[in-house]
Design a protein around this motif. Sequence first.
Motif, mmCIF file in Angstrom:
data_model
loop_
_atom_site.group_PDB
_atom_site.id
_atom_site.type_symbol
_atom_site.label_atom_id
_atom_site.label_comp_id
_atom_site.label_asym_id
_atom_site.label_seq_id
_atom_site.Cartn_x
_atom_site.Cartn_y
_atom_site.Cartn_z
ATOM 1 N N GLU A 253 123.785 -12.354 0.470
ATOM 2 C CA GLU A 253 122.754 -13.046 -0.299
ATOM 3 C C GLU A 253 121.422 -12.901 0.417
ATOM 4 O O GLU A 253 121.338 -12.934 1.633
ATOM 5 C CB GLU A 253 123.132 -14.521 -0.410
ATOM 6 N N TYR B 39 124.315 -13.429 4.707
ATOM 7 C CA TYR B 39 122.912 -13.434 4.279
ATOM 8 C C TYR B 39 122.229 -12.229 4.918
ATOM 9 O O TYR B 39 122.541 -11.855 6.044
ATOM 10 C CB TYR B 39 122.207 -14.718 4.727
ATOM 11 N N ALA C 265 116.971 -15.721 -0.894
ATOM 12 C CA ALA C 265 118.133 -16.598 -0.825
ATOM 13 C C ALA C 265 117.649 -18.038 -0.748
ATOM 14 O O ALA C 265 116.750 -18.355 0.006
ATOM 15 C CB ALA C 265 118.965 -16.270 0.407
ATOM 16 N N THR D 76 125.083 -18.950 -2.794
ATOM 17 C CA THR D 76 125.442 -18.479 -4.127
ATOM 18 C C THR D 76 126.524 -17.420 -4.018
ATOM 19 O O THR D 76 126.352 -16.423 -3.327
ATOM 20 C CB THR D 76 124.201 -17.893 -4.834
ATOM 21 N N ASN E 222 129.101 -14.022 -1.957
ATOM 22 C CA ASN E 222 128.422 -13.566 -0.745
ATOM 23 C C ASN E 222 129.409 -13.570 0.414
ATOM 24 O O ASN E 222 129.075 -13.877 1.535
ATOM 25 C CB ASN E 222 127.187 -14.420 -0.436
#
Length: 127
Positions: A42, A64, A28, A32, A35
């Motif tokens: 991500e 994330y 990552a 982006t 997500n």
Amino acid sequence: MGADKRVVRLVGVALCALAMTALGAPAAVADTEPNSAVFEAEGPLLQSGPHSGTLSQTDTDDWYVLYVDGVAELHLQGALADPECGSLRLTDRDGTPLASDYTSSPGLHRYFVRASLNPSACTSAAY
């Protein structure tokens, strides 16, 4: 012998992953899309490099993923640029919130960092 120290830091408006063991997918590097859900997370977050993003009324969550192999101390530090606008949380593989200071058990584990907007307080937020 003490636990291996691995740190995830959210410093100011930057998201930094330090000393994490990552497997598989591309690293990552920015917020982006998509997500916005745990299954779209991500990542994985790697050892270095700032990560930042923006939340809005149409994008209220960013996820994330990070992987930890073995016993590790995870420390989540930081907040959204305006703390009233939402939160940043460390979660387990099912998305259940964990303590900001968390020690993993032996073995390979998947964790998530979730950035969430409080849409009743703000229309957007940066992290």
